[in-house]
Design a protein around this motif. Structure first.
Motif, PDB file in Angstrom:
ATOM      1  N   CYS A  50     -45.756  69.281  83.173  1.00  0.00           N
ATOM      2  CA  CYS A  50     -46.397  69.066  84.482  1.00  0.00           C
ATOM      3  C   CYS A  50     -47.097  70.356  84.902  1.00  0.00           C
ATOM      4  CB  CYS A  50     -45.365  68.658  85.533  1.00  0.00           C
ATOM      5  SG  CYS A  50     -44.706  66.987  85.353  1.00  0.00           S
ATOM      6  N   TYR A  51     -46.403  71.471  84.729  1.00  0.00           N
ATOM      7  CA  TYR A  51     -47.007  72.777  85.029  1.00  0.00           C
ATOM      8  C   TYR A  51     -48.223  73.024  84.147  1.00  0.00           C
ATOM      9  CZ  TYR A  51     -47.439  77.897  85.099  1.00  0.00           C
ATOM     10  OH  TYR A  51     -47.919  79.195  85.177  1.00  0.00           O
ATOM     11  N   THR A  52     -48.068  72.800  82.849  1.00  0.00           N
ATOM     12  CA  THR A  52     -49.191  72.983  81.916  1.00  0.00           C
ATOM     13  C   THR A  52     -50.427  72.226  82.381  1.00  0.00           C
ATOM     14  OG1 THR A  52     -47.769  73.330  79.984  1.00  0.00           O
ATOM     15  CG2 THR A  52     -49.961  72.426  79.565  1.00  0.00           C
ATOM     16  N   ASP A  61     -48.841  60.576  77.077  1.00  0.00           N
ATOM     17  CA  ASP A  61     -47.487  60.621  77.628  1.00  0.00           C
ATOM     18  C   ASP A  61     -46.647  59.565  76.910  1.00  0.00           C
ATOM     19  OD1 ASP A  61     -45.161  60.639  79.073  1.00  0.00           O
ATOM     20  OD2 ASP A  61     -46.134  60.674  81.030  1.00  0.00           O
ATOM     21  N   LEU A  62     -45.738  60.019  76.057  1.00  0.00           N
ATOM     22  CA  LEU A  62     -44.932  59.086  75.282  1.00  0.00           C
ATOM     23  C   LEU A  62     -43.896  58.366  76.133  1.00  0.00           C
ATOM     24  CD1 LEU A  62     -44.393  61.093  71.969  1.00  0.00           C
ATOM     25  CD2 LEU A  62     -46.251  59.564  72.629  1.00  0.00           C
ATOM     26  N   SER A  63     -43.612  58.869  77.323  1.00  0.00           N
ATOM     27  CA  SER A  63     -42.690  58.170  78.225  1.00  0.00           C
ATOM     28  C   SER A  63     -43.203  56.771  78.533  1.00  0.00           C
ATOM     29  CB  SER A  63     -42.518  58.961  79.524  1.00  0.00           C
ATOM     30  OG  SER A  63     -41.938  60.217  79.273  1.00  0.00           O
ATOM     31  N   LEU A  64     -44.516  56.632  78.618  1.00  0.00           N
ATOM     32  CA  LEU A  64     -45.103  55.317  78.870  1.00  0.00           C
ATOM     33  C   LEU A  64     -44.872  54.376  77.694  1.00  0.00           C
ATOM     34  CD1 LEU A  64     -48.483  56.384  80.504  1.00  0.00           C
ATOM     35  CD2 LEU A  64     -46.535  55.324  81.645  1.00  0.00           C
ATOM     36  N   ASP A  73     -44.116  55.508  84.291  1.00  0.00           N
ATOM     37  CA  ASP A  73     -44.906  56.710  84.524  1.00  0.00           C
ATOM     38  C   ASP A  73     -44.237  57.479  85.663  1.00  0.00           C
ATOM     39  OD1 ASP A  73     -46.754  58.678  84.825  1.00  0.00           O
ATOM     40  OD2 ASP A  73     -48.491  57.364  85.007  1.00  0.00           O
ATOM     41  N   ARG A  74     -43.479  58.532  85.320  1.00  0.00           N
ATOM     42  CA  ARG A  74     -42.732  59.270  86.333  1.00  0.00           C
ATOM     43  C   ARG A  74     -43.610  60.235  87.120  1.00  0.00           C
ATOM     44  NH1 ARG A  74     -36.963  61.134  83.915  1.00  0.00           N
ATOM     45  NH2 ARG A  74     -36.763  61.749  86.103  1.00  0.00           N
ATOM     46  N   THR A  75     -44.812  60.490  86.626  1.00  0.00           N
ATOM     47  CA  THR A  75     -45.715  61.421  87.309  1.00  0.00           C
ATOM     48  C   THR A  75     -47.130  60.829  87.353  1.00  0.00           C
ATOM     49  OG1 THR A  75     -45.943  62.558  85.182  1.00  0.00           O
ATOM     50  CG2 THR A  75     -44.450  63.546  86.801  1.00  0.00           C
ATOM     51  N   PRO A  76     -47.326  59.736  88.087  1.00  0.00           N
ATOM     52  CA  PRO A  76     -48.659  59.127  88.134  1.00  0.00           C
ATOM     53  C   PRO A  76     -49.716  60.048  88.722  1.00  0.00           C
ATOM     54  CG  PRO A  76     -47.207  58.152  89.786  1.00  0.00           C
ATOM     55  CD  PRO A  76     -46.341  58.993  88.899  1.00  0.00           C
ATOM     56  N   TRP A  77     -49.295  61.020  89.509  1.00  0.00           N
ATOM     57  CA  TRP A  77     -50.250  61.941  90.117  1.00  0.00           C
ATOM     58  C   TRP A  77     -50.956  62.830  89.083  1.00  0.00           C
ATOM     59  CZ3 TRP A  77     -48.743  66.918  89.088  1.00  0.00           C
ATOM     60  CH2 TRP A  77     -47.385  67.144  88.829  1.00  0.00           C
ATOM     61  N   LEU A  78     -50.416  62.914  87.868  1.00  0.00           N
ATOM     62  CA  LEU A  78     -51.091  63.702  86.831  1.00  0.00           C
ATOM     63  C   LEU A  78     -52.349  63.012  86.323  1.00  0.00           C
ATOM     64  CD1 LEU A  78     -48.089  64.995  84.690  1.00  0.00           C
ATOM     65  CD2 LEU A  78     -49.716  66.389  85.980  1.00  0.00           C
ATOM     66  N   ARG A  79     -52.512  61.736  86.648  1.00  0.00           N
ATOM     67  CA  ARG A  79     -53.693  60.996  86.158  1.00  0.00           C
ATOM     68  C   ARG A  79     -54.967  61.416  86.891  1.00  0.00           C
ATOM     69  NH1 ARG A  79     -52.246  59.362  81.269  1.00  0.00           N
ATOM     70  NH2 ARG A  79     -50.004  58.888  81.350  1.00  0.00           N
ATOM     71  N   GLY A  80     -54.836  62.006  88.072  1.00  0.00           N
ATOM     72  CA  GLY A  80     -56.020  62.503  88.784  1.00  0.00           C
ATOM     73  C   GLY A  80     -56.203  63.971  88.501  1.00  0.00           C
ATOM     74  N   ASN A  81     -57.354  64.380  87.966  1.00  0.00           N
ATOM     75  CA  ASN A  81     -57.487  65.763  87.520  1.00  0.00           C
ATOM     76  C   ASN A  81     -58.408  66.623  88.380  1.00  0.00           C
ATOM     77  OD1 ASN A  81     -60.005  64.810  86.840  1.00  0.00           O
ATOM     78  ND2 ASN A  81     -59.732  65.040  84.625  1.00  0.00           N
TER      79      ASN A  81
END
Length: 297
Positions: free
Chosen positions: A262-264, A275-278, A284-292
């Motif tokens: 997430c930091y990276t 994201d292999l979690s998907l 998706d535990r961090t959907p906010w990462l989809r907006g860049n």
């Protein structure tokens, strides 16, 4: 409203009357869990007009008595922040325990880009760490490098309801990337030495690995949920921060859910990833990462 909502409301109201300095402690969790909660506290200080200081004391997993009383300063240049417009140098110092809620974004920016801004303001990496990253990238990377982050140990035990993707799934995605980039390299960041050996057997001279402290028997590296691997908290923190920054310099990233990446992905909001979690549980535990970047007004 929960207790944290009441806390925030009380601090906001109080800050309108009395100049405040919020003292943000370590919550005793993993490096980037602590860092993201710290950023939430600093953002709250911005919103309520308070100054802030970050104090990662003896409860931090990365505290080392020989390196100073504030572990935050082992890794970042500054821990005192004058956020408000100066009204008086006298202020009331109060402890503030931030939560793990999603970061409150800045106007016009996605959460991911907002975190990039906050990191640049409040989490300037110490020069020796930044220099180590630059040296490693210069000496070890090719023109195209895939980043792979595999968190095992505590995650493999199911802590926090985590599910660990099969190593073959990481290899599958790494192989696909190599087929498209036959001259590329693979940078592996992991807490488990056995994964380094397995990837070394497969990718050989393509594999790039940084020498760092790792678990050899499945014991948690940082001691989140067990006694942890023996070693300096300072070194453990330097290792994970350095490798997260190196991952941000890669051309593509393969990950499962972890605050490390997430930091990276906030350091480099343009970095694309799988994201292999998907793939393993559809969550998706961090959907906010989809907006860049910027968001529509």
């Amino acid at each position: 409203m929960n207790i944290y909502g009441l806390q925030n409301s009380a601090f906001s109201l109080f800050a309108r009357v009395v100049p405040l300095r919020l003292r943000i402690p370590s919550r005793g969790c993993g490096f980037f869990g602590d860092l993201f909660m710290t950023l939430n506290g600093l953002r709250f200080a911005e919103l309520c007009g308070a100054d802030a200081s970050v104090v990662w004391g003896q409860n931090s997993l990365y505290f080392d008595a020989n390196s100073g009383q504030n572990a935050y300063r082992y890794f970042f240049e500054q821990a005192e922040f004058d956020i408000r417009t100066p009204r008086s140098r006298l202020s009331l110092d109060m402890k503030y325990r931030p939560t793990a809620d999603t970061f409150r974004r800045y106007d016009g920016l996605s959460v991911r880009a907002s975190l990039r801004r906050a990191l640049a303001k409040y989490c300037v990496v110490r020069k020796e760490i930044a220099d180590a990253v630059e040296t490693f990238v210069r000496d070890e990377f090719s023109n195209l490098t895939l980043g792979v982050h595999i968190r095992m140990t505590d995650a493999a035990t199911g802590a926090e309801n985590r599910k660990v993707a099969a190593i073959d799934l990481y290899k599958y995605h790494a192989d696909k990337w190599i087929n498209r980039n036959p001259d590329g390299r693979v940078f592996l960041a992991t807490d488990d030495e056995r994964i380094v050996e397995e990837f070394g057997n497969r990718y050989r001279e393509r594999l790039v690995v940084r020498k760092s402290l790792r678990s050899t028997d499945g014991t948690s590296l940082h001691g989140h949920y067990d006694i942890g691997v023996a070693g300096s908290g300072l070194i453990k923190g330097q290792d994970v921060l350095t490798e997260a920054l190196i991952l941000s310099r890669c051309n593509y990233l393969v990950r499962s859910h972890s605050r490390v990446t997430c930091y990276t992905l906030c350091v480099n909001p343009a970095l694309e990833f799988t994201d292999l979690s998907l793939e393993i549980d559809g969550v998706d535990r961090t959907p906010w990462l989809r907006g860049n970047g910027f968001i529509e007004r």
